[in-house]
Design an enzyme around this catalytic site. Structure first.
Site, PDB file in Angstrom:
ATOM      1  N   LYS A  32      43.911  49.301  36.651  1.00  0.00           N
ATOM      2  CA  LYS A  32      45.081  49.512  37.218  1.00  0.00           C
ATOM      3  C   LYS A  32      45.979  48.905  37.948  1.00  0.00           C
ATOM      4  O   LYS A  32      47.284  48.733  37.983  1.00  0.00           O
ATOM      5  CB  LYS A  32      44.869  51.262  37.743  1.00  0.00           C
ATOM      6  CG  LYS A  32      44.682  52.185  36.583  1.00  0.00           C
ATOM      7  CD  LYS A  32      44.102  53.202  37.305  1.00  0.00           C
ATOM      8  CE  LYS A  32      42.926  53.821  36.216  1.00  0.00           C
ATOM      9  NZ  LYS A  32      41.790  53.058  35.791  1.00  0.00           N
ATOM     10  N   SER A  84      39.718  55.510  43.537  1.00  0.00           N
ATOM     11  CA  SER A  84      40.949  55.109  43.167  1.00  0.00           C
ATOM     12  C   SER A  84      42.204  55.683  43.428  1.00  0.00           C
ATOM     13  O   SER A  84      43.285  55.121  42.865  1.00  0.00           O
ATOM     14  CB  SER A  84      40.612  54.862  41.418  1.00  0.00           C
ATOM     15  OG  SER A  84      40.614  56.072  40.802  1.00  0.00           O
ATOM     16  N   LYS A 144      72.945  24.174  54.189  1.00  0.00           N
ATOM     17  CA  LYS A 144      72.230  24.440  53.031  1.00  0.00           C
ATOM     18  C   LYS A 144      72.581  26.044  52.358  1.00  0.00           C
ATOM     19  O   LYS A 144      73.020  26.732  53.095  1.00  0.00           O
ATOM     20  CB  LYS A 144      70.588  24.543  53.492  1.00  0.00           C
ATOM     21  CG  LYS A 144      70.034  23.319  53.943  1.00  0.00           C
ATOM     22  CD  LYS A 144      69.298  22.666  52.846  1.00  0.00           C
ATOM     23  CE  LYS A 144      67.973  23.296  53.042  1.00  0.00           C
ATOM     24  NZ  LYS A 144      67.127  22.453  52.096  1.00  0.00           N
ATOM     25  N   THR A 179      66.070  15.955  27.007  1.00  0.00           N
ATOM     26  CA  THR A 179      64.599  16.084  26.358  1.00  0.00           C
ATOM     27  C   THR A 179      64.005  15.326  27.587  1.00  0.00           C
ATOM     28  O   THR A 179      64.684  14.158  28.109  1.00  0.00           O
ATOM     29  CB  THR A 179      64.613  15.541  25.125  1.00  0.00           C
ATOM     30  OG1 THR A 179      64.844  14.101  25.109  1.00  0.00           O
ATOM     31  CG2 THR A 179      65.172  16.437  24.160  1.00  0.00           C
ATOM     32  N   HIS A 180      62.835  15.563  27.929  1.00  0.00           N
ATOM     33  CA  HIS A 180      62.120  14.645  29.141  1.00  0.00           C
ATOM     34  C   HIS A 180      62.845  14.938  30.402  1.00  0.00           C
ATOM     35  O   HIS A 180      62.767  13.910  31.193  1.00  0.00           O
ATOM     36  CB  HIS A 180      61.931  13.252  28.430  1.00  0.00           C
ATOM     37  CG  HIS A 180      61.212  13.319  27.338  1.00  0.00           C
ATOM     38  ND1 HIS A 180      59.763  13.269  27.221  1.00  0.00           N
ATOM     39  CD2 HIS A 180      61.634  13.008  26.156  1.00  0.00           C
ATOM     40  CE1 HIS A 180      59.576  13.357  26.024  1.00  0.00           C
ATOM     41  NE2 HIS A 180      60.732  12.852  25.189  1.00  0.00           N
ATOM     42  N   GLN A 225      38.037  50.554  35.958  1.00  0.00           N
ATOM     43  CA  GLN A 225      39.067  51.181  37.099  1.00  0.00           C
ATOM     44  C   GLN A 225      39.903  50.072  37.534  1.00  0.00           C
ATOM     45  O   GLN A 225      40.866  50.160  38.168  1.00  0.00           O
ATOM     46  CB  GLN A 225      38.281  52.065  38.016  1.00  0.00           C
ATOM     47  CG  GLN A 225      39.305  52.253  38.935  1.00  0.00           C
ATOM     48  CD  GLN A 225      38.094  53.357  40.134  1.00  0.00           C
ATOM     49  OE1 GLN A 225      37.685  54.469  39.929  1.00  0.00           O
ATOM     50  NE2 GLN A 225      37.913  52.850  41.177  1.00  0.00           N
ATOM     51  N   ASN A 245      36.749  59.961  31.001  1.00  0.00           N
ATOM     52  CA  ASN A 245      36.996  58.716  30.259  1.00  0.00           C
ATOM     53  C   ASN A 245      38.082  58.814  29.259  1.00  0.00           C
ATOM     54  O   ASN A 245      38.889  57.910  29.266  1.00  0.00           O
ATOM     55  CB  ASN A 245      35.649  58.287  29.678  1.00  0.00           C
ATOM     56  CG  ASN A 245      34.665  58.164  30.485  1.00  0.00           C
ATOM     57  OD1 ASN A 245      34.731  58.199  31.891  1.00  0.00           O
ATOM     58  ND2 ASN A 245      33.381  58.042  30.125  1.00  0.00           N
TER      59      ASN A 245
HETATM   60  N1  ARG Z   1      38.999  56.581  38.056  1.00  0.00           N
HETATM   61  C1  ARG Z   1      38.524  56.269  36.968  1.00  0.00           C
HETATM   62  C2  ARG Z   1      39.066  54.813  36.374  1.00  0.00           C
HETATM   63  O1  ARG Z   1      40.059  54.657  36.727  1.00  0.00           O
HETATM   64  C3  ARG Z   1      38.380  57.357  35.926  1.00  0.00           C
HETATM   65  C4  ARG Z   1      37.433  57.428  35.011  1.00  0.00           C
HETATM   66  C5  ARG Z   1      36.234  57.790  35.647  1.00  0.00           C
HETATM   67  N2  ARG Z   1      35.110  58.161  34.604  1.00  0.00           N
HETATM   68  C6  ARG Z   1      33.866  57.892  35.030  1.00  0.00           C
HETATM   69  N3  ARG Z   1      32.819  58.613  34.273  1.00  0.00           N
HETATM   70  N4  ARG Z   1      33.471  57.594  36.516  1.00  0.00           N
HETATM   71  O2  ARG Z   1      38.457  54.367  35.545  1.00  0.00           O
END
Ligand code: ARG
Length: 451
Positions: free
Chosen positions: A320, A18, A278, A150-151, A317, A105
């Protein structure tokens, strides 16, 4: 053979990594780690000297990334691994102690919260700018009468200020939605560790305070597996886009030759490569178009989460990129919409003309009869007959002579035309929240309280 295995591993590593996108979180990751290291030191889990070495190392990494002196190498799996590996490379084995009583985590959960907290404040700032532009245009258009629809059929006359303030209310609600979401999100999951908590004598409150959280998450399994706050913010972003998109659609309509209610500044339009006449409202169209991306991001995240067993799963993951894309899109759209609105010229004469050419004051004509004692349903019917008469004879209510009116009802008198003039229609709507100038003041004051 060996080579192809290597290639396959690289492919799997790339798939798993990631870092290309979560490198955005480096500041939050380092800030979180510093609070964690300070706590480990305070609790005697590491020595003061070890703590100081770790803090100095992290500070150096942060400064170097900020300065562009340290690049994210693609060996690391994510930003957390990258920072930790870099720390150990810089300060030696003591760097390996940072990850005591912690897991990626809870680390990633805290990073995203810190990141979103700042970003929500930025979006709020952009909403404020948009609200300021709305209030400025509204202030200049308190007397500008246009058809309210309206409409998409001309319904009753309103002022342009009133119409704009309706959007102001939406964006004010958006601001409160962000505030609510951040308030719920602002609790610290760090210390939940992998999922079950830890055997070390940690002090979670201390870390939470250091990082500016209002408290700690109360269940470690929930702490690492909750992404509600991401969904809530994405939903708030999706609604911001809904509001922007409706507004954008109106700007597109208003700037068309058919309406000619507004003229956009050249910087927010483009020409056509073959049609010299335009002036296309591209920015408004793009805002309308980009709304779909943000809805998609919200839907993607909800779908990622729906089947996940507790606690952390790698699927998470995927949160993000959805968040980053939605944020980027919302910020871009707000950023372009505010100056587009602020520089937009209104054409009050065209708006008034559009309001005058139909039967937009028919309700007011019925109200005139009601004031003279006729029940509303009868008045409604009489006005319907007058409108039909006008349509058949090519006339309009404003100019139909009194004697013709009196053929439909003896209640009409010579104050009739003044009573159904556009300005009278607007000025008489003094109910709370209505379109009369006096009713706009509380609306404006309310919105100003958000600035
Ligand atoms: N790159 C991971 C995420 O964005 C970080 C957490 C990873 N944890 C794991 N136990 N693999 O979720």
């Amino acid at each position: 053979m060996g080579r192809s295995v290597c290639q396959r591993l690289k492919q799997a590593d790339d798939f798993n990594s990631s870092l290309p996108f979560d490198c955005k979180l480096y500041k939050q990751d380092i800030t979180g780690s510093m609070a964690h290291a300070a706590m480990l030191g305070a609790q005697g889990i590491i020595t003061p000297a070890e703590r100081d070495a770790i803090l100095a190392g992290l500070e150096g990494i942060l400064a170097d990334i900020d300065a562009g002196a340290l690049a994210f190498d693609d060996e690391a799996e994510d930003i957390h691994m990258f920072v930790e590996a870099e720390l150990t490379a810089r300060i030696g084995d003591v760097g390996k102690k940072l990850h005591t009583a912690r897991s990626r985590n809870d680390q990633v959960a805290v990073d995203i919260r810190l990141y979103l907290r700042d970003e929500a404040a930025e979006v709020t700032g952009l909403l404020k700018k948009l609200l300021a532009a709305i209030l400025k245009q509204a202030g200049q258009n308190r007397q500008t009468v246009l058809p309210g629809y309206t409409h998409l059929q001309r319904a009753q006359p309103v002022t342009f200020a009133h119409h704009l303030l309706a959007y102001g209310m939406m964006f004010a609600r958006d601001m409160t939605r962000l505030r609510d979401a951040v308030a719920r999100m602002n609790v610290c999951p760090l210390g939940s560790c992998a999922l079950a908590g830890t055997t070390y004598p940690t002090n979670r409150q201390m870390v939470a305070e250091e990082l500016g959280f209002d408290g700690i998450t109360l269940n470690s399994i929930d702490g690492v597996s909750d992404r509600d706050f991401c969904v809530e913010l994405l939903a708030a972003f999706a609604l911001i886009m809904t509001h922007l998109s409706r507004f954008a659609e109106e700007v597109v309509l208003w700037s068309s030759w058919e309406f000619r209610f507004v003229e956009l500044d050249d910087s927010f339009t483009t020409g056509s490569s073959i049609m010299p006449q335009k002036k296309n409202p591209d920015m408004a169209e793009l805002v309308r178009g980009k709304t779909g991306r943000v809805y998609g991001d919200l839907m993607a995240l909800l779908t990622v989460l729906k089947g996940l067993p507790l606690a952390y799963n790698k699927d998470m993951q995927e949160d993000k990129e959805a968040i980053f894309d939605a944020l980027e899109t919302v910020k871009q759209c707000l950023g372009v919409f505010a100056p587009m609105l602020e520089s937009m010229k209104t054409r009050p004469d065209n708006m008034r003309k559009a309001a005058g050419e139909g039967f937009i004051n028919a309700t007011d004509l019925a109200d005139y009869l009601v004031r003279r004692g006729l029940p509303f349903r009868d008045a409604y019917k009489t006005v319907g007959q007058i409108v039909a008469h006008c349509l058949a004879t090519g006339k309009v209510l404003e100019t139909l002579p009194l004697d013709e009116y009196r053929r439909f009802s003896p209640l009409f008198e010579d104050d009739l035309h003044a009573a159904i003039s556009l300005d009278a229609c607007v000025n008489k709507r003094t109910s709370a929240g209505g379109t009369a100038p006096g009713s706009l003041d509380p609306q404006i004051a309310y919105l100003q309280s958000f600035l």
